[in-house]
Design an enzyme around this catalytic site. Structure first.
Site, mmCIF file in Angstrom:
data_model
loop_
_atom_site.group_PDB
_atom_site.id
_atom_site.type_symbol
_atom_site.label_atom_id
_atom_site.label_comp_id
_atom_site.label_asym_id
_atom_site.label_seq_id
_atom_site.Cartn_x
_atom_site.Cartn_y
_atom_site.Cartn_z
ATOM 1 N N CYS A 221 0.812 -1.226 0.000
ATOM 2 C CA CYS A 221 0.000 0.000 0.000
ATOM 3 C C CYS A 221 0.847 1.278 0.000
ATOM 4 O O CYS A 221 1.906 1.309 0.630
ATOM 5 C CB CYS A 221 -0.921 0.008 1.214
ATOM 6 S SG CYS A 221 -2.133 -1.334 1.169
ATOM 7 N N GLY A 223 0.477 1.270 -3.307
ATOM 8 C CA GLY A 223 0.579 0.576 -4.586
ATOM 9 C C GLY A 223 1.640 1.095 -5.536
ATOM 10 O O GLY A 223 1.569 0.830 -6.738
ATOM 11 N N LYS A 306 16.539 -0.940 4.661
ATOM 12 C CA LYS A 306 16.718 0.370 5.294
ATOM 13 C C LYS A 306 18.081 0.411 5.979
ATOM 14 O O LYS A 306 18.509 -0.567 6.601
ATOM 15 C CB LYS A 306 15.606 0.636 6.307
ATOM 16 C CG LYS A 306 14.193 0.461 5.748
ATOM 17 C CD LYS A 306 13.935 1.312 4.508
ATOM 18 C CE LYS A 306 12.571 1.006 3.901
ATOM 19 N NZ LYS A 306 12.312 1.763 2.657
#
Length: 366
Positions: A221, A223, A306
């Protein structure tokens, strides 16, 4: 010319320097790195004159994580006379290189240097003509010949050098020029698009980014990464507890699973691509990717790691080495590449391609 210049993202000079020092040491080539914070480049000066050329031949550019470009350069040309900037530059290349295939007049990727770009574009034409007259540069561009780089770090100050076209970045300043698609749900879409350009040869796109392939996007999300897969007519399992873009769901190519990305398991063995951009500790994401590959749940994976605040190169190298060993222990032969992409910030992007057995598998096996 006994120096290597490496372009990088401003703020990541120390990581770039640590990496080239490590890679050179593995080749038993020694020197020292010159680092200026937020300059957007690093210089590695070799103790032996001929070692710089050897390094840019023998260190595969694709294996460098933090470098956007790698080239041999000479001493800094300072205070180029405004009435004739060309002669000193051409003079640096006499006896060093001839019949090069391309000229790139570049600057570091900093706000200060952007003001120099307009000058670089204007200066390229007369400089190119002069180099062609001196037979340093071919009349027509040739992608199989070395590339000449003129790297301006300030007005009137530049490094002059060359890279090999079979072991460099094909992009000007080492940066792919991508345009943000107006219908994409987030700017993160450019990370995955850039990853495709960097990691997958264009002549293999039709096979490896083909329409009809099945993909999984973990942490999908809204997307941004799913968008790139849908654009290539893939069928996508989007895994995230959040809300997906309505325009993507309306394509009929996306199935949304409201599940934690670390808990999702595919129900079928037809997944070719796994992509993942989740904010989580690098070790945890690395282990998740290893599990998917060892279980045979995907053929290729692209994911972000990360970066920590300190010892970023060491942390990255540790996780990639751990992944390599775990895949090997799991009986998986895989190609692993990692890059600090232009559209990455405090993260790197990793690509892993699982190499199947020697016999040719059918498309339906994926």
């Amino acid at each position: 010319m006994n120096k290597i210049a490496l372009y990088c993202r401003p703020g990541f000079e120390k990581e770039c320097a640590a990496e080239i020092t490590d890679k050179a040491g593995q080749k038993e080539i020694y020197g020292f790195a010159r680092v200026k914070d937020n300059s957007g480049y690093v210089l590695f000066e070799c103790y032996q004159y001929e070692d710089a050329d050897r390094l840019i031949r023998e260190i595969p550019f694709r294996e460098l994580i933090f470098a956007r470009q790698m080239l041999v350069v000479g001493e800094l040309l300072r205070d180029l006379p405004p009435e004739d900037r060309i002669s000193p530059i051409v003079g640096m290349l006499h006896g060093v290189i001839e019949r090069a295939g391309e000229l790139r007049v570049e600057v570091p990727d900093t706000n200060e240097s952007k003001e120099l770009l307009k000058f670089c574009r204007k200066f390229t034409v007369p400089l190119r003509n002069a180099m062609r007259q001196e037979k340093i540069l071919l009349i027509r561009e040739n992608v199989n010949r070395p590339v000449i780089h003129v790297f301006f770090i300030a007005p009137g100050c530049c490094y002059v050098g060359y890279s090999y076209s079979n072991n460099n970045s094909p992009f000007y300043m080492g940066i792919p020029r991508l345009k943000f698609p107006s219908d994409a749900p987030s700017r993160s879409t450019l990370k995955l698009e850039e990853a495709f350009h960097v990691f997958i040869p264009h002549d293999e796109w039709e096979e490896r980014l083909a329409s009809g392939l099945y993909a999984v996007d973990l942490g999908a999300c809204p997307g941004g990464w799913t968008y790139q897969l849908v654009k290539r007519s893939m069928m996508v399992h989007a895994v995230d507890n959040g809300t997906m873009s309505k325009s993507l769901m309306d394509t009929g190519q996306v199935k949304h699973h409201k599940v934690d990305g670390f808990k999702f398991e595919p129900s079928a063995k037809n997944i070719y691509w796994l992509v993942c951009d989740m904010v989580e500790k690098p070790a945890k994401v690395t282990q998740l990717m290893v599990d998917w590959l060892v279980n045979g749940w995907c053929r290729e994976a692209i994911f972000n790691l990360k970066l920590p605040m300190k010892k970023r190169y060491e942390e990255v190298a540790h996780n990639l080495q751990k992944m390599h060993l775990q895949l090997k222990e799991g009986g998986i032969n895989a190609q692993i590449q990692a890059k600090h992409l232009y559209h990455d910030r405090e993260e790197i992007t990793v690509h892993v391609r699982r190499i199947w057995s020697a016999y040719a598998a059918s498309r339906n096996d994926y």
